[in-house]
Design a protein around this motif. Structure first.
Motif, PDB file in Angstrom:
ATOM      1  N   ASP A  18       2.421 -24.286 -15.696  1.00  0.00           N
ATOM      2  CA  ASP A  18       2.959 -23.545 -14.558  1.00  0.00           C
ATOM      3  C   ASP A  18       4.449 -23.254 -14.773  1.00  0.00           C
ATOM      4  N   GLU A  19       5.201 -24.270 -15.196  1.00  0.00           N
ATOM      5  CA  GLU A  19       6.638 -24.083 -15.473  1.00  0.00           C
ATOM      6  C   GLU A  19       6.870 -23.059 -16.579  1.00  0.00           C
ATOM      7  N   LEU A  20       5.998 -23.067 -17.580  1.00  0.00           N
ATOM      8  CA  LEU A  20       6.112 -22.125 -18.698  1.00  0.00           C
ATOM      9  C   LEU A  20       5.549 -20.741 -18.345  1.00  0.00           C
ATOM     10  N   ARG A  21       5.012 -20.614 -17.124  1.00  0.00           N
ATOM     11  CA  ARG A  21       4.391 -19.377 -16.638  1.00  0.00           C
ATOM     12  C   ARG A  21       3.238 -18.917 -17.536  1.00  0.00           C
ATOM     13  N   ILE A  22       2.451 -19.901 -17.990  1.00  0.00           N
ATOM     14  CA  ILE A  22       1.248 -19.613 -18.772  1.00  0.00           C
ATOM     15  C   ILE A  22       0.061 -19.859 -17.839  1.00  0.00           C
ATOM     16  N   PRO A  23      -0.680 -18.798 -17.501  1.00  0.00           N
ATOM     17  CA  PRO A  23      -1.789 -18.971 -16.552  1.00  0.00           C
ATOM     18  C   PRO A  23      -2.948 -19.776 -17.144  1.00  0.00           C
ATOM     19  N   VAL A  24      -3.498 -20.683 -16.327  1.00  0.00           N
ATOM     20  CA  VAL A  24      -4.684 -21.447 -16.719  1.00  0.00           C
ATOM     21  C   VAL A  24      -5.891 -20.632 -16.245  1.00  0.00           C
ATOM     22  N   VAL A  25      -6.648 -20.080 -17.205  1.00  0.00           N
ATOM     23  CA  VAL A  25      -7.776 -19.209 -16.863  1.00  0.00           C
ATOM     24  C   VAL A  25      -9.098 -19.963 -16.768  1.00  0.00           C
ATOM     25  N   ALA A  26      -9.129 -21.202 -17.293  1.00  0.00           N
ATOM     26  CA  ALA A  26     -10.330 -22.038 -17.189  1.00  0.00           C
ATOM     27  C   ALA A  26      -9.927 -23.487 -17.389  1.00  0.00           C
ATOM     28  N   LYS A  27     -10.683 -24.384 -16.759  1.00  0.00           N
ATOM     29  CA  LYS A  27     -10.436 -25.803 -16.996  1.00  0.00           C
ATOM     30  C   LYS A  27     -11.686 -26.601 -16.687  1.00  0.00           C
TER      31      LYS A  27
END
Length: 159
Positions: free
Chosen positions: A118-127
Motif C-alpha cells: 500500500d505504501e509503495l502504491r502497488i495494488p494487490v489484485v489477488a491474495k
C-alpha cells in the motif's frame, strides 16, 4: 513448443527474470509476494519468513520489509515501471497452534506485506492468506498467473 524453465524458491530468497519461469515454493507462516508488470511481461517473487529485520546481522530477504523492497528494486532494474506493477500475496497460515501472540508470525507477515505494498502504491489484485493450512504455489513469471494448492496438516500413520 518451448520448454519453460522452472525454479524452486527457498525461504529467505527472491527470484525475478526477464525470461519466463515457473517458480514454485511451499508456504506455512511464510509469505510470498508475487509481483508482475503486465506491460513489460516480467514477474518476480519473494519468500520471507519474518516481518521485520531488527537491524542485527545481515539485512536479508528472510525479512519481509527487506524482501519486498529488494524485489521491487530487482523488477525495476529488469525494465519494469513501478507504477505498472501489480501484486498477489500468498501464505501466512498459522500452521502451529498457539495462544502466544508473538508467535502469530503468519498474521504479522500478511500485515507487513499489505501495508508495505500500500505504501509503495502497488495494488494487490489477488491474495490467499491466513487460515490453518500451508500452501504450495506455482507462479508463472511470464504471465503473472499463480496456481495454488492447500497442504493438509494431517499426517497419516501406518499401523
Amino acid at each position: 513448443m518451448d520448454q519453460i524453465s522452472t525454479h524452486f524458491l527457498y525461504p529467505s530468497a527472491l527470484f525475478a527474470s526477464i525470461e519466463p519461469h515457473k517458480v514454485s515454493t511451499i508456504l506455512g507462516s511464510c509469505v510470498a509476494v508475487c509481483l508482475y508488470d503486465p506491460i513489460a511481461k516480467i514477474g518476480g517473487i519473494n519468500h520471507y519468513m519474518l516481518p521485520f529485520w531488527n537491524g542485527q546481522g545481515l539485512a536479508s530477504p528472510k525479512y519481509g520489509n527487506i524482501a519486498i523492497e529488494r524485489l521491487v528494486e530487482k523488477m525495476v532494474s529488469l525494465g519494469c515501471k513501478k507504477n505498472n506493477i501489480k501484486a498477489k500475496v500468498f501464505g501466512g497460515g498459522e500452521v502451529i497452534d498457539t495462544n502466544i501472540s508473538q508467535f502469530h508470525i503468519g498474521e504479522r507477515n500478511i500485515k507487513l506485506a499489505l501495508e508495505m505494498l500500500d505504501e509503495l502504491r502497488i495494488p494487490v489484485v489477488a491474495k490467499s492468506v491466513g487460515g490453518k493450512l500451508g500452501r504450495k504455489i506455482e507462479y508463472c513469471t511470464g504471465t503473472g498467473e499463480v496456481k495454488q494448492r492447500y497442504i493438509d496438516r494431517t499426517i497419516s500413520s501406518k499401523t
